[in-house]
Design a protein around this motif. Structure first.
Motif, PDB file in Angstrom:
ATOM      1  N   MET A   1       0.841  -1.176   0.000  1.00 33.38           N
ATOM      2  CA  MET A   1       0.000   0.000   0.000  1.00 33.38           C
ATOM      3  C   MET A   1       0.889   1.244   0.000  1.00 33.38           C
ATOM      4  O   MET A   1       1.773   1.379   0.825  1.00 33.38           O
ATOM      5  N   THR A   2       0.637   2.163  -0.903  1.00 37.83           N
ATOM      6  CA  THR A   2       1.430   3.386  -0.963  1.00 37.83           C
ATOM      7  C   THR A   2       0.641   4.530  -0.341  1.00 37.83           C
ATOM      8  O   THR A   2      -0.581   4.588  -0.425  1.00 37.83           O
ATOM      9  N   THR A   3       1.357   5.416   0.296  1.00 41.63           N
ATOM     10  CA  THR A   3       0.733   6.582   0.893  1.00 41.63           C
ATOM     11  C   THR A   3       0.576   7.651  -0.180  1.00 41.63           C
ATOM     12  O   THR A   3       1.530   7.944  -0.894  1.00 41.63           O
ATOM     13  N   PRO A   4      -0.620   8.228  -0.295  1.00 45.73           N
ATOM     14  CA  PRO A   4      -0.797   9.263  -1.305  1.00 45.73           C
ATOM     15  C   PRO A   4       0.057  10.489  -0.987  1.00 45.73           C
ATOM     16  O   PRO A   4       0.327  10.774   0.171  1.00 45.73           O
ATOM     17  N   GLU A   5       0.495  11.163  -2.039  1.00 45.90           N
ATOM     18  CA  GLU A   5       1.283  12.382  -1.844  1.00 45.90           C
ATOM     19  C   GLU A   5       0.423  13.436  -1.155  1.00 45.90           C
ATOM     20  O   GLU A   5      -0.752  13.581  -1.444  1.00 45.90           O
ATOM     21  N   THR A   6       1.036  14.154  -0.249  1.00 44.35           N
ATOM     22  CA  THR A   6       0.328  15.222   0.435  1.00 44.35           C
ATOM     23  C   THR A   6       1.103  16.519   0.261  1.00 44.35           C
ATOM     24  O   THR A   6       2.303  16.501   0.022  1.00 44.35           O
ATOM     25  N   GLN A   7       0.408  17.612   0.392  1.00 42.46           N
ATOM     26  CA  GLN A   7       1.051  18.929   0.353  1.00 42.46           C
ATOM     27  C   GLN A   7       1.849  19.167   1.631  1.00 42.46           C
ATOM     28  O   GLN A   7       2.943  19.709   1.601  1.00 42.46           O
ATOM     29  N   THR A   8       1.273  18.751   2.767  1.00 51.08           N
ATOM     30  CA  THR A   8       1.876  19.056   4.064  1.00 51.08           C
ATOM     31  C   THR A   8       2.987  18.084   4.441  1.00 51.08           C
ATOM     32  O   THR A   8       3.857  18.423   5.234  1.00 51.08           O
ATOM     33  N   GLY A   9       2.944  16.852   3.924  1.00 50.84           N
ATOM     34  CA  GLY A   9       3.886  15.825   4.331  1.00 50.84           C
ATOM     35  C   GLY A   9       3.498  15.169   5.638  1.00 50.84           C
ATOM     36  O   GLY A   9       4.215  14.335   6.164  1.00 50.84           O
ATOM     37  N   VAL A  10       2.339  15.549   6.188  1.00 53.42           N
ATOM     38  CA  VAL A  10       1.873  15.048   7.477  1.00 53.42           C
ATOM     39  C   VAL A  10       0.703  14.092   7.255  1.00 53.42           C
ATOM     40  O   VAL A  10      -0.159  14.351   6.422  1.00 53.42           O
ATOM     41  N   THR A  11       0.685  12.997   8.010  1.00 48.25           N
ATOM     42  CA  THR A  11      -0.426  12.053   7.966  1.00 48.25           C
ATOM     43  C   THR A  11      -1.347  12.328   9.141  1.00 48.25           C
ATOM     44  O   THR A  11      -0.890  12.453  10.278  1.00 48.25           O
ATOM     45  N   LEU A  12      -2.629  12.423   8.868  1.00 50.03           N
ATOM     46  CA  LEU A  12      -3.654  12.571   9.903  1.00 50.03           C
ATOM     47  C   LEU A  12      -4.420  11.261   9.913  1.00 50.03           C
ATOM     48  O   LEU A  12      -5.042  10.898   8.920  1.00 50.03           O
ATOM     49  N   THR A  13      -4.338  10.505  11.016  1.00 48.74           N
ATOM     50  CA  THR A  13      -5.015   9.212  11.067  1.00 48.74           C
ATOM     51  C   THR A  13      -6.529   9.412  11.054  1.00 48.74           C
ATOM     52  O   THR A  13      -7.027  10.507  11.333  1.00 48.74           O
ATOM     53  N   GLU A  14      -7.242   8.320  10.764  1.00 43.80           N
ATOM     54  CA  GLU A  14      -8.704   8.374  10.766  1.00 43.80           C
ATOM     55  C   GLU A  14      -9.234   8.791  12.134  1.00 43.80           C
ATOM     56  O   GLU A  14     -10.183   9.560  12.230  1.00 43.80           O
ATOM     57  N   ALA A  15      -8.608   8.271  13.209  1.00 46.78           N
ATOM     58  CA  ALA A  15      -9.049   8.611  14.568  1.00 46.78           C
ATOM     59  C   ALA A  15      -8.869  10.106  14.839  1.00 46.78           C
ATOM     60  O   ALA A  15      -9.747  10.757  15.411  1.00 46.78           O
ATOM     61  N   ALA A  16      -7.730  10.665  14.427  1.00 45.02           N
ATOM     62  CA  ALA A  16      -7.463  12.089  14.647  1.00 45.02           C
ATOM     63  C   ALA A  16      -8.391  12.949  13.797  1.00 45.02           C
ATOM     64  O   ALA A  16      -8.912  13.962  14.262  1.00 45.02           O
ATOM     65  N   ALA A  17      -8.598  12.542  12.543  1.00 50.25           N
ATOM     66  CA  ALA A  17      -9.497  13.298  11.663  1.00 50.25           C
ATOM     67  C   ALA A  17     -10.920  13.277  12.210  1.00 50.25           C
ATOM     68  O   ALA A  17     -11.603  14.304  12.217  1.00 50.25           O
ATOM     69  N   ALA A  18     -11.356  12.121  12.690  1.00 45.45           N
ATOM     70  CA  ALA A  18     -12.715  12.004  13.231  1.00 45.45           C
ATOM     71  C   ALA A  18     -12.888  12.884  14.468  1.00 45.45           C
ATOM     72  O   ALA A  18     -13.919  13.546  14.627  1.00 45.45           O
TER      73      ALA A  18
END
Length: 114
Positions: A1-18
């Motif tokens: 599984m590849t991580t999609p490119e982001t502008q920020t370079g930061v990953t926000l997990t589903e739990a954090a986004a929710a």
């Protein structure tokens, strides 16, 4: 599984986004950014700031993740590329956590790094 490119370079997990989305919904706001920034200070030299912001700054990098607008200012991007923001909700702790592979060391409180 590849991580999609982001502008920020930061990953926000589903739990954090929710959790961020729930807080925004509770306030009845959809115009705020969840901003993560690195500022001088703390016992290890640099500290994180994570807060809701009603403005987009010149040079900001912005990603929309699960309906949450995540903003990182241009000076903080190099310090935060590859970092993950999560939300913990357990008996031991509750709150947003930041896992940053760029941090060489941190202090006991976990609020600052170098």
């Amino acid at each position: 599984m590849t991580t999609p490119e982001t502008q920020t370079g930061v990953t926000l997990t589903e739990a954090a986004a929710a959790k961020a989305k729930a807080l925004l919904d509770q306030e009845g706001r959809d115009d705020l950014y969840l901003r993560i920034a690195v500022q001088p200070g703390g016992c290890a030299g640099l500290r994180y700031q994570l807060y809701f912001d009603d403005r987009e700054l010149d040079g900001d990098k912005v990603d929309v993740i699960s309906g949450v607008k995540l903003a990182v200012d241009k000076m903080s991007v190099p310090y935060l590329t590859g970092a993950t923001i999560d939300f913990a909700d357990s008996i031991e702790s509750q709150g947003f956590t930041i896992d940053n592979p760029n941090a060489a060391g941190s202090c006991a409180c976990g609020d600052s790094f170098n």
